[in-house]
Design a protein around this motif. Structure first.
Motif, PDB file in Angstrom:
ATOM      1  N   GLN A  19       2.663  -0.149   6.656  1.00  0.00           N
ATOM      2  CA  GLN A  19       1.171   0.080   6.203  1.00  0.00           C
ATOM      3  C   GLN A  19       0.987  -0.840   4.950  1.00  0.00           C
ATOM      4  OE1 GLN A  19      -0.053   4.060   5.568  1.00  0.00           O
ATOM      5  NE2 GLN A  19      -1.942   3.217   4.091  1.00  0.00           N
ATOM      6  N   LYS A  36       8.254   4.720   8.904  1.00  0.00           N
ATOM      7  CA  LYS A  36       6.842   4.435   8.192  1.00  0.00           C
ATOM      8  C   LYS A  36       7.064   4.034   6.810  1.00  0.00           C
ATOM      9  CE  LYS A  36       1.919   5.196   8.056  1.00  0.00           C
ATOM     10  NZ  LYS A  36       0.881   6.022   8.167  1.00  0.00           N
ATOM     11  N   ARG A  38       4.937   2.597   3.627  1.00  0.00           N
ATOM     12  CA  ARG A  38       3.731   2.016   2.749  1.00  0.00           C
ATOM     13  C   ARG A  38       3.979   0.971   1.888  1.00  0.00           C
ATOM     14  NH1 ARG A  38       2.367   8.076   2.260  1.00  0.00           N
ATOM     15  NH2 ARG A  38       1.092   8.492   4.211  1.00  0.00           N
ATOM     16  N   ARG A  76       2.488  -4.676  12.610  1.00  0.00           N
ATOM     17  CA  ARG A  76       2.947  -3.797  11.686  1.00  0.00           C
ATOM     18  C   ARG A  76       4.326  -3.154  12.024  1.00  0.00           C
ATOM     19  NH1 ARG A  76      -1.509  -0.239   9.360  1.00  0.00           N
ATOM     20  NH2 ARG A  76      -3.129  -1.828   9.209  1.00  0.00           N
TER      21      ARG A  76
END
Length: 96
Positions: A19, A36, A38, A76
């Protein structure tokens, strides 16, 4: 073993979901079968990819050259190959 981590002879393969342009760079848990992450860096001119490689290398106490972006340069979802990863790599990546 986590779905986002695959072990081979002297390396590991990580599947990550990034992200970009987040408030800070951090691991945000799992996103399906990916880890995930960031990233504070924007997805402009490869800055997010460079920040991702730097972040993973720092977490694993490895040189940046040990982390290679194998696929997903403009997506992504990315796959990273990490050579010389420590045995406790999953724990280090999750910040435990």
């Amino acid at each position: 073993m986590a779905d986002w981590l695959r072990e081979a002879a002297a390396s590991i393969t990580l599947t990550v979901y990034v992200q970009p342009a987040a408030k800070k760079t951090e691991v945000a848990g799992e996103h399906g079968d990916a880890l995930k992450i960031r990233l504070a860096a924007p997805a402009i001119d490869g800055r997010a990819n460079a920040a991702l490689i730097e972040f993973v290398a720092q977490r694993l106490a490895l040189p940046r050259s040990a982390v290679v972006l194998k696929s997903g340069q403009k997506a992504r979802r990315k796959v990273l190959a990490v050579s010389g990863a420590p045995a406790d790599a999953p724990r280090r990546l999750l910040g435990e």
